[in-house]
Design an enzyme around this catalytic site. Structure first.
Site, PDB file in Angstrom:
ATOM      1  N   GLU A   1       0.817  -1.206   0.000  1.00 23.09           N
ATOM      2  CA  GLU A   1       0.000   0.000   0.000  1.00 23.09           C
ATOM      3  C   GLU A   1       0.845   1.249   0.000  1.00 23.09           C
ATOM      4  OE1 GLU A   1      -4.109  -0.996   2.254  1.00 23.09           O
ATOM      5  OE2 GLU A   1      -2.604   0.226   3.236  1.00 23.09           O
TER       6      GLU A   1
ATOM      7  N   CYS B   1       3.018   8.202   1.980  1.00 22.59           N
ATOM      8  CA  CYS B   1       3.614   7.135   2.775  1.00 22.59           C
ATOM      9  C   CYS B   1       3.858   5.931   1.866  1.00 22.59           C
ATOM     10  CB  CYS B   1       2.649   6.766   3.893  1.00 22.59           C
ATOM     11  SG  CYS B   1       3.233   5.384   4.854  1.00 22.59           S
TER      12      CYS B   1
ATOM     13  N   CYS C   1       6.692  -8.025   6.772  1.00 27.83           N
ATOM     14  CA  CYS C   1       7.799  -7.539   7.598  1.00 27.83           C
ATOM     15  C   CYS C   1       8.270  -8.659   8.515  1.00 27.83           C
ATOM     16  CB  CYS C   1       7.351  -6.337   8.428  1.00 27.83           C
ATOM     17  SG  CYS C   1       8.700  -5.622   9.418  1.00 27.83           S
TER      18      CYS C   1
ATOM     19  N   CYS D   1       6.360  -7.244  15.248  1.00 25.50           N
ATOM     20  CA  CYS D   1       5.723  -6.449  16.306  1.00 25.50           C
ATOM     21  C   CYS D   1       4.276  -6.942  16.489  1.00 25.50           C
ATOM     22  CB  CYS D   1       5.737  -4.967  15.939  1.00 25.50           C
ATOM     23  SG  CYS D   1       7.405  -4.343  15.618  1.00 25.50           S
TER      24      CYS D   1
ATOM     25  N   CYS E   1       1.066  -5.156  14.935  1.00 27.05           N
ATOM     26  CA  CYS E   1       1.161  -4.726  13.543  1.00 27.05           C
ATOM     27  C   CYS E   1       0.789  -5.855  12.583  1.00 27.05           C
ATOM     28  CB  CYS E   1       2.582  -4.244  13.270  1.00 27.05           C
ATOM     29  SG  CYS E   1       2.890  -3.890  11.539  1.00 27.05           S
TER      30      CYS E   1
ATOM     31  N   CYS F   1      -7.798   0.131  10.146  1.00 24.05           N
ATOM     32  CA  CYS F   1      -6.438   0.546  10.375  1.00 24.05           C
ATOM     33  C   CYS F   1      -6.196   1.857   9.659  1.00 24.05           C
ATOM     34  CB  CYS F   1      -5.534  -0.558   9.831  1.00 24.05           C
ATOM     35  SG  CYS F   1      -3.959  -0.632  10.592  1.00 24.05           S
TER      36      CYS F   1
END
Ligand code: SAH
Ligand code: SF4
Length: 396
Positions: free
Chosen positions: A97, A148, A155, A159, A162, A379
């Site tokens: 995104e 962004c 990833c 975390c 997330c 989100c």
């Protein structure tokens, strides 16, 4: 005559010198390299046949190789506040995104914004934090837009709050894919908008994909290309210490730095962010103090508030102590719920109490409000809430 195979650097990731080599290889001249670079990066033209100042033969040969096609827009959703979330399809079918966030009229002061990491298909949520205090008054000029961008598909950092972290790393993105997001985003600006800031706060950990991130940073800030000022580009990291040091050295501290801290003690931080085991707080703080920050610039500290995990006022006090002496501003991000977790944000009163402690300790501390909620309920993009509670900068 068959030409040798194309250069290994993908077209959208090439610098003028690399284009010059390619131009010569295709029978053109060295100076054509800069021209091609300008067409691609400054004007966003990836059809070589449109590059009217090149010799026809060179145009044809460049066109044979194809310059674009790195990504496609799978979906664009526009919120009532004009935030646009673009779901980007990469060549291998992966999705990431990127988010365009226009500054809200009348709002000024440390505006941030962004997409933030997420599942890709789901929405990303945003974060961002850019030093914008030095922006001219824009009430009459173009509307500044922050974009962004993502740097990885998924990833590896894990975390717990997330969506990207829960999904795990699928792959790194190439510099061409990182830059292509900006080329596409810029082409989609509304009339009267201007791309002003780029934040590496989308999906992925930019410093885990260091080489591509750095190439993308150099391309985005190249004066003959998109031409963003280094001060207008911010890299957000969960705290990869050796790469923070490298970034500081490679750009002499000119690139904006945002640190996802999320806790002020090792125990809490490790629970939320496994990377803290490798680079605990004392090591991270030492790297931040050593970062060659230019005068009057600040490091952005991101602190996602997770109910019952890191959100009580004792933790705010600890944070104030931890940051003492470091030129920072703090962005508090009430956690956006994600599907894979029962964790969530604190009540607003808790967020405000946390903020109060930091303000009273003399920090610039912002609460990010969601942007584009109506296009990404789970989100949503976030931006700062209100003006600065205090303008004092912590420089003791
Ligand atoms: N990997 C980098 C950059 C992308 S994350 C980093 O971690 O800094 C950008 C920001 O979004 C980080 O501060 C991250 O902690 C925050 N974030 C991630 N998931 C979130 C969620 N569900 N709610 C609120 N903030 C979140
Ligand atoms: Fe998400 Fe950033 Fe953590 Fe990766 S490092 S899991 S993108 S918050």
């Amino acid at each position: 005559m068959a030409l040798p195979p194309p250069k290994s650097v993908p077209p959208l990731a090439r610098f003028p010198e690399e284009w010059a080599e390619e131009a010569v290889r295709l029978g053109g001249r060295t100076f054509h390299g800069k021209q091609v670079f300008r067409w691609v990066q400054a004007r966003g033209v990836t059809d070589a046949m449109e590059m009217t100042d090149l010799p026809a033969a060179l145009r044809g040969r460049l066109a044979e190789g194809g310059l674009g096609g790195v990504l496609s827009i799978v979906q664009e959703r526009r919120a009532t506040d004009d935030t646009r979330k673009l779901l980007v399809g990469l060549r291998d079918g992966a999705n990431v995104e990127t988010v365009l966030i226009p500054r809200v009229a009348g709002f000024k002061g440390g505006l941030p914004a962004s997409s933030g990491p997420s599942s890709g298909e789901e929405d990303a949520d945003a974060a961002a934090a850019v030093e914008d205090e030095d922006d001219p008054d824009t009430s009459t000029g173009p509307v500044p837009v922050t974009q962004c961008i993502s740097t990885q598909v998924g990833c590896a950092m894990g975390c717990v709050f997330c969506a990207s972290g829960v999904a795990g790393l699928k792959r790194h993105m190439g510099a061409d894919e990182i830059v292509a997001q900006v080329l596409v985003g810029r082409a989609r600006l509304d009339a009267g908008e201007q791309l002003r800031n780029v934040v590496f706060m989308g999906m992925g950990e930019p410093l885990h994909n260091y080489e591509s991130t750095v190439r993308a940073l150099r391309l985005l800030t190249h004066p003959d290309g998109i031409g963003l000022s280094t001060r207008k580009v911010t890299v957000s990291t969960s705290g990869l210490v050796p790469e923070i040091e490298r970034l500081g050295n490679d750009f002499n501290g000119q690139i904006g730095l945002a640190i996802s801290l999320h806790a002020a003690d090792d125990e809490t931080r490790t629970r939320l962010m496994p990377i803290n085991k490798k680079y605990p707080l004392d090591v991270l703080m030492k790297a931040l103090r050593a970062y060659p920050l230019p005068r009057r610039r600040r490091i952005t500290i991101e602190y996602t508030l997770v109910a019952g995990k890191n959100d009580n006022v004792a933790e705010a006090r600890k944070l104030a102590k931890l940051l003492r002496g470091l030129p920072v501003k703090v962005n508090l991000i009430p956690m956006n719920p994600i599907e894979a977790s029962t964790l969530g944000p604190p009540e607003l009163s808790g967020v405000l109490a946390f903020q109060r402690v930091l303000c009273d300790a003399g920090y610039s501390c912002f609460i990010r409000r969601r942007r584009g909620d109506d296009v990404s309920a789970a989100c949503g993009q976030l931006a700062l809430l209100g003006a600065k509670p205090k303008v004092r900068v912590n420089r003791s």
